[in-house]
Design an enzyme around this catalytic site. Structure first.
Site, PDB file in Angstrom:
ATOM      1  N   HIS A  28      40.433  38.964  36.379  1.00  0.00           N
ATOM      2  CA  HIS A  28      39.486  37.841  36.294  1.00  0.00           C
ATOM      3  C   HIS A  28      38.083  38.293  35.903  1.00  0.00           C
ATOM      4  CE1 HIS A  28      38.172  38.866  40.465  1.00  0.00           C
ATOM      5  NE2 HIS A  28      37.052  38.293  40.086  1.00  0.00           N
TER       6      HIS A  28
ATOM      7  N   SER B  91      34.325  43.224  43.487  1.00  0.00           N
ATOM      8  CA  SER B  91      35.655  42.900  43.000  1.00  0.00           C
ATOM      9  C   SER B  91      36.034  43.846  41.871  1.00  0.00           C
ATOM     10  CB  SER B  91      35.680  41.454  42.511  1.00  0.00           C
ATOM     11  OG  SER B  91      36.989  41.014  42.310  1.00  0.00           O
TER      12      SER B  91
ATOM     13  N   ASP C  33      46.048  40.321  39.268  1.00  0.00           N
ATOM     14  CA  ASP C  33      44.601  40.370  39.049  1.00  0.00           C
ATOM     15  C   ASP C  33      44.147  41.783  38.684  1.00  0.00           C
ATOM     16  OD1 ASP C  33      42.095  39.177  38.780  1.00  0.00           O
ATOM     17  OD2 ASP C  33      41.488  39.731  40.806  1.00  0.00           O
TER      18      ASP C  33
END
Length: 308
Positions: free
Chosen positions: A54, A160, A84
């Site tokens: 993402h 992230s 992801d």
């Protein structure tokens, strides 16, 4: 300085130079403009980088910043939205490489450290313990992510795509922020799963996965049942949910079953099942064994290829 702090600092010191900032750019009003950022880490001596899918989604240009402030344009090798994960490659010198661990020995209660590089010149660190292993969780987009490690090491904004490490400085997971969860929890994709994803992306540019339609959780197998059926497994995979109109829903599997064998091989955790589902040979009638209450039952299931 206390021993605990020294341990954390030592672990972080081993990996910090491999943790990178990732900036992406997209065209807006005819100009290439900044469109988001995240973290990542270099995991091979030839410049391959893990980050989140993402983070780089829709990027027209990707820049990787090392801790020494060198900024390098990266090439997207491939990505897998289902986990992801994305793999980038940089062509540069003077970087460090993260050491990848083995999560087969990771235990609930074990101490972990989440690291990010949201600014490009300074890493951020949070600590916590593993609170669950082998979970299947739903992302904000509705995708199911398998083999998730849950911990209470809070994930800071920008972390992230960065690594979750153990106290030896080895990577045990890739942090992800796409999973909706309770405040104060963090989720990361198990590094053993990430290694398999990386192997396929680097080799083929994409990932093959067969699909069953299950949400899972690793659990211990009752010792009396294990001994009664002479099972090699000390643990199995608890079926928490079966998706409608899925291969699992068309089989005799039920929610509450504990999977102990798949394709005639024992499976003790969701990592082993995931690995079996990356083999195209399972796209046929496949045997599956479960414990239901106190019975050992054998069924068939017909996995299908999971489309992106």
């Amino acid at each position: 300085m206390d021993t605990f702090s020294t341990m954390i600092i030592g672990a972080v010191d081993q990996i910090k130079n491999a943790v990178v900032k990732i900036d992406i750019y997209k065209t807006t009003n005819g100009k290439l403009r900044p469109a988001g950022s995240g973290s990542g880490f270099i995991f091979s001596s030839d410049g391959f980088v893990f980050t989140n899918s993402h983070v780089v989604d829709g990027a027209e240009k990707i820049m990787v910043s090392l801790l020494n402030e060198n900024e390098i344009e990266a090439t997207l090798i491939g990505k897998d939205p289902d986990t992801d994960l994305a793999i980038l490659k940089i062509y540069a010198q003077g970087y460090s490489v993260a050491k990848l661990g083995d999560t087969s020995a990771l235990q609930i209660g074990q101490f972990v450290i989440a690291i990010g590089n949201p600014y490009g010149y300074q890493h951020t660190v949070t600590t916590g313990v593993v609170s669950a292993l082998g979970r299947t969780l739903q992302t904000q987009s509705g995708r199911m992510v398998d083999n998730v490690i849950q911990s209470d090491a809070a994930l800071n904004p920008g972390n992230s795509g960065g690594p979750m490490i153990n106290t030896d400085g080895e990577v045990v997971g890739v942090n992800t922020a796409v999973i909706q969860g309770a405040q104060g929890l963090s989720f990361s994709v198990d590094i053993n799963t990430a290694k398999e994803i990386a192997r396929q992306i680097i080799r083929d540019g994409k990932v093959f996965k067969a699909y069953l339609g299950l949400q899972l959780q690793d659990v211990p197998v009752n010792e009396k049942i294990r001994q009664h059926y002479k099972l090699p497994n000390h643990s199995g995979i608890f079926v928490t949910h079966i998706e409608a109109d899925s291969p699992a829903s068309r089989s005799q599997l039920l929610e509450g079953d504990i999977i102990v064998s798949f394709n005639n091989k024992p499976v003790a955790n969701s990592k082993e099942l995931f690995k079996a589902l990356t083999n195209k040979s399972v796209l046929t009638v496949t045997d599956i064994s479960v414990i239901r209450h106190t019975e050992l039952l054998n069924f068939i299931v017909v996995p299908v290829e999971k489309k992106g």
